[in-house]
Scaffold this motif. Structure first.
Motif, PDB file in Angstrom:
ATOM      1  N   GLN A   1     -37.930  30.638   5.199  1.00 16.55           N
ATOM      2  CA  GLN A   1     -37.597  29.309   5.715  1.00 16.55           C
ATOM      3  C   GLN A   1     -36.202  28.872   5.273  1.00 16.55           C
ATOM      4  O   GLN A   1     -35.449  28.260   6.044  1.00 16.55           O
ATOM      5  N   GLY A   2     -35.831  29.191   4.015  1.00 19.03           N
ATOM      6  CA  GLY A   2     -34.497  28.854   3.541  1.00 19.03           C
ATOM      7  C   GLY A   2     -33.419  29.555   4.350  1.00 19.03           C
ATOM      8  O   GLY A   2     -32.397  28.953   4.706  1.00 19.03           O
TER       9      GLY A   2
ATOM     10  N   LYS B   1     -25.308  27.805   2.754  1.00 17.01           N
ATOM     11  CA  LYS B   1     -24.217  27.204   3.531  1.00 17.01           C
ATOM     12  C   LYS B   1     -22.974  27.027   2.668  1.00 17.01           C
ATOM     13  O   LYS B   1     -21.848  27.231   3.135  1.00 17.01           O
TER      14      LYS B   1
ATOM     15  N   ARG C   1     -33.701  30.655   7.459  1.00 16.08           N
ATOM     16  CA  ARG C   1     -33.680  30.095   8.816  1.00 16.08           C
ATOM     17  C   ARG C   1     -32.954  28.755   8.862  1.00 16.08           C
ATOM     18  O   ARG C   1     -32.179  28.478   9.780  1.00 16.08           O
ATOM     19  N   LYS C   2     -33.215  27.902   7.865  1.00 11.40           N
ATOM     20  CA  LYS C   2     -32.554  26.593   7.828  1.00 11.40           C
ATOM     21  C   LYS C   2     -31.047  26.734   7.632  1.00 11.40           C
ATOM     22  O   LYS C   2     -30.276  25.834   8.003  1.00 11.40           O
ATOM     23  N   ALA C   3     -30.611  27.851   7.044  1.00  8.23           N
ATOM     24  CA  ALA C   3     -29.180  28.074   6.850  1.00  8.23           C
ATOM     25  C   ALA C   3     -28.496  28.450   8.162  1.00  8.23           C
ATOM     26  O   ALA C   3     -27.268  28.428   8.249  1.00  8.23           O
ATOM     27  N   GLY C   4     -29.287  28.815   9.172  1.00  8.53           N
ATOM     28  CA  GLY C   4     -28.728  29.098  10.487  1.00  8.53           C
ATOM     29  C   GLY C   4     -28.141  30.492  10.653  1.00  8.53           C
ATOM     30  O   GLY C   4     -27.404  30.750  11.605  1.00  8.53           O
TER      31      GLY C   4
ATOM     32  N   ASP D   1     -37.767  24.722  -2.915  1.00  6.76           N
ATOM     33  CA  ASP D   1     -37.476  23.899  -1.748  1.00  6.76           C
ATOM     34  C   ASP D   1     -36.571  24.679  -0.802  1.00  6.76           C
ATOM     35  O   ASP D   1     -35.402  24.932  -1.124  1.00  6.76           O
ATOM     36  N   PRO D   2     -37.065  25.075   0.382  1.00  8.60           N
ATOM     37  CA  PRO D   2     -36.248  25.861   1.328  1.00  8.60           C
ATOM     38  C   PRO D   2     -34.941  25.173   1.720  1.00  8.60           C
ATOM     39  O   PRO D   2     -33.933  25.840   1.945  1.00  8.60           O
ATOM     40  N   LYS D   3     -34.945  23.834   1.781  1.00  7.08           N
ATOM     41  CA  LYS D   3     -33.734  23.121   2.165  1.00  7.08           C
ATOM     42  C   LYS D   3     -32.631  23.305   1.126  1.00  7.08           C
ATOM     43  O   LYS D   3     -31.454  23.469   1.470  1.00  7.08           O
TER      44      LYS D   3
ATOM     45  N   ALA E   1     -31.253  26.711   1.560  1.00 11.27           N
ATOM     46  CA  ALA E   1     -30.402  26.737   2.755  1.00 11.27           C
ATOM     47  C   ALA E   1     -29.046  26.106   2.479  1.00 11.27           C
ATOM     48  O   ALA E   1     -28.001  26.630   2.890  1.00 11.27           O
ATOM     49  N   ASP E   2     -29.042  24.980   1.767  1.00 11.21           N
ATOM     50  CA  ASP E   2     -27.783  24.305   1.445  1.00 11.21           C
ATOM     51  C   ASP E   2     -26.894  25.186   0.572  1.00 11.21           C
ATOM     52  O   ASP E   2     -25.666  25.224   0.734  1.00 11.21           O
TER      53      ASP E   2
END
Length: 240
Positions: free
Chosen positions: A141-142, A54, A144-147, A45-47, A50-51
């Motif tokens: 994607q992970g 972060k 990118r979602k981390a910013g 899960d990329p989210k 990303a979390d």
């Protein structure tokens, strides 16, 4: 490099990280550690990735300008073969056939990177690394979602030479032995080219299977395998 760079090694369960920054004309380590990846190892899960990234940034109170990700070794197929000289189309077919023999990539859409050099007038040596498109997209994607801007996906241990070669003799032959938890790798470079690559099934977990003391029988078998690999290299390249 005015800001820190974040390097991440991502497995299915944990992320190992390191922060680098420039200080007094040198690159120094400003932070490192390990965090758990709180997801089902069978699900990417990329989210969640990303979390976790972060959390690392918050924990280290950092603001990295870019990041590099090293995929888990089990996700990547790295192999080297010697073949007769052939066209680029034929080389591509050979590489695809080799990668499709790897169980984790068989019957899946994958991408690969390769390099080759001439062994002699009739033969080529090809080094290639393959990764499923699904897992490549997961890492990208992970990130990118981390910013944080993703500078690239790096393949370990092949990426180590980019760092070590800065101080290496450009005409010398040098060997690099990398000991991971589950595997070890032998890389031999000559004239700034990777001439030999081999992945061994013995890792740190095997060598220290008895606790803090080294397992002598495993160590003996491991060193004998390394000796055989060096002999194979000297025969192939007529060294010494």
């Amino acid at each position: 490099m005015s800001k820190e760079i974040l390097g991440l090694e991502v497995s299915s369960k944990v992320i190992r990280y390191i922060f680098l920054k420039k200080k007094f004309m040198q690159v120094v380590v400003s932070g490192y550690g390990v965090v758990s990846l709180e997801q089902d190892p069978s699900v990417r899960d990329p989210k969640i990735l990303a979390d976790a990234i972060k959390r690392i940034v918050i924990k280290e109170a950092s603001s990295p300008s870019k990041q590099f990700i090293v995929p888990c070794a089990e996700d990547v197929f790295i192999h080297q073969i010697n073949v007769p000289k052939m066209s680029e189309k034929q080389l591509s077919e050979v590489i695809h056939d080799e990668i499709e023999r790897f169980p984790a990539l068989a019957q899946k859409e994958f991408e690969y990177a390769s390099s080759d050099f001439s062994l002699d007038e009739e033969r080529l040596s090809i080094l290639f690394a393959g990764l499923t498109k699904e897992k490549k997209d997961y890492y990208i994607q992970g990130a990118r979602k981390a910013g944080i801007p993703l500078e690239g996906l790096e393949i370990a241990p092949l990426n180590l030479w980019d760092v070590l070669s800065l101080r290496a003799d450009k005409m010398a032959s040098e060997a690099l032995l990398v000991l991971d938890e589950r595997y070890s790798y032998l890389l031999i470079f000559s004239a700034q080219e990777l001439k030999f690559f081999y992945k061994m099934s013995t890792g740190k977990n095997d060598l220290y299977s008895q606790g803090s003391a080294i397992n002598n029988s495993v160590f003996f078998s491991w060193t004998e395998e390394i000796k055989r690999l060096f002999k194979s290299y000297t025969r192939e390249y007529r060294v010494g």
